[in-house]
Design a protein around this motif. Structure first.
Motif, mmCIF file in Angstrom:
data_model
loop_
_atom_site.group_PDB
_atom_site.id
_atom_site.type_symbol
_atom_site.label_atom_id
_atom_site.label_comp_id
_atom_site.label_asym_id
_atom_site.label_seq_id
_atom_site.Cartn_x
_atom_site.Cartn_y
_atom_site.Cartn_z
ATOM 1 N N SER A 11 0.856 -1.186 0.000
ATOM 2 C CA SER A 11 0.000 0.000 0.000
ATOM 3 C C SER A 11 0.897 1.242 0.000
ATOM 4 N N LEU A 12 0.318 2.378 -0.285
ATOM 5 C CA LEU A 12 1.069 3.619 -0.299
ATOM 6 C C LEU A 12 1.730 3.881 1.053
ATOM 7 N N ASP A 13 1.118 3.411 2.136
ATOM 8 C CA ASP A 13 1.705 3.616 3.463
ATOM 9 C C ASP A 13 2.542 2.431 3.946
ATOM 10 N N GLY A 14 2.919 1.536 3.037
ATOM 11 C CA GLY A 14 3.945 0.546 3.349
ATOM 12 C C GLY A 14 3.501 -0.792 3.893
ATOM 13 N N TYR A 15 2.233 -1.173 3.704
ATOM 14 C CA TYR A 15 1.734 -2.451 4.197
ATOM 15 C C TYR A 15 1.590 -3.457 3.048
#
Length: 175
Positions: A11-15
């Protein structure tokens, strides 16, 4: 010497998975737009896949319970469970040792396909040669993080980018 390649989406936030371990959010911004088939081009240069137990279990119970999707590859499943191996599906418990051993053998690239714990162990040992990360246009807010703490920085060189349907592929190699 063979290359160790991380090929994964986040994801854009690193997940790499949501808080329940699900990956059903792994898609572009529109179902009407065409996605590139980056996997087919990538897999041509791979003959071995390495993954953790959770990734393996999700594949065989949810994503593809009827058939093993990596039948053409030799698969190494990192687990503490003692399970019977075959010629093409090997259960082992030592991540860095097996990857170091595989790297020395003849063959194509070795794909690190998940999960986060396996990836983080290999990053801490500085064993990943290339990072192929598809950034999905979704912010999850929580879940399973791709990157964890590492003892020292890893310097990378950007070698390729492409964008399609809101997804951005970033390809880096170790400097």
């Amino acid at each position: 010497m063979r290359k160790i390649v991380l090929f994964i989406a986040m994801s854009l936030d690193g997940y790499i998975a949501d808080k329940d371990g699900k990956v059903d959010w792994l898609n572009g911004q529109s179902s009407n737009e065409e996605n590139l088939d980056t996997y087919s081009a990538f897999i041509k240069n791979v003959d071995t896949v390495v993954m953790g137990w959770n990734t393996y279990h999700q594949i065989v119970t949810e994503l593809s319970p009827e058939e093993w999707v990596y039948d053409e590859l030799t698969s190494y499943i990192i687990t503490h469970r003692e399970l019977p191996s075959t010629n093409k599906l090997i259960f082992t418990n030592n991540t860095c040792d097996i990857v170091n051993q595989l790297k020395q053998e003849q063959g194509k690239n070795i794909w690190i396909c998940g999960g986060a714990n396996i990836i983080q162990q290999l990053m801490q040992a500085d064993l990943i040669d290339e990072y192929y990360i598809s950034v999905i246009p979704t912010i999850l807010g929580s879940g399973i993080r791709l990157f964890g703490k590492i003892p020292k920085e890893i310097k990378l060189e950007l070698v390729h980018t492409q964008t399609y349907n809101g997804i951005t592929d970033l390809v880096y190699k170790r400097r």
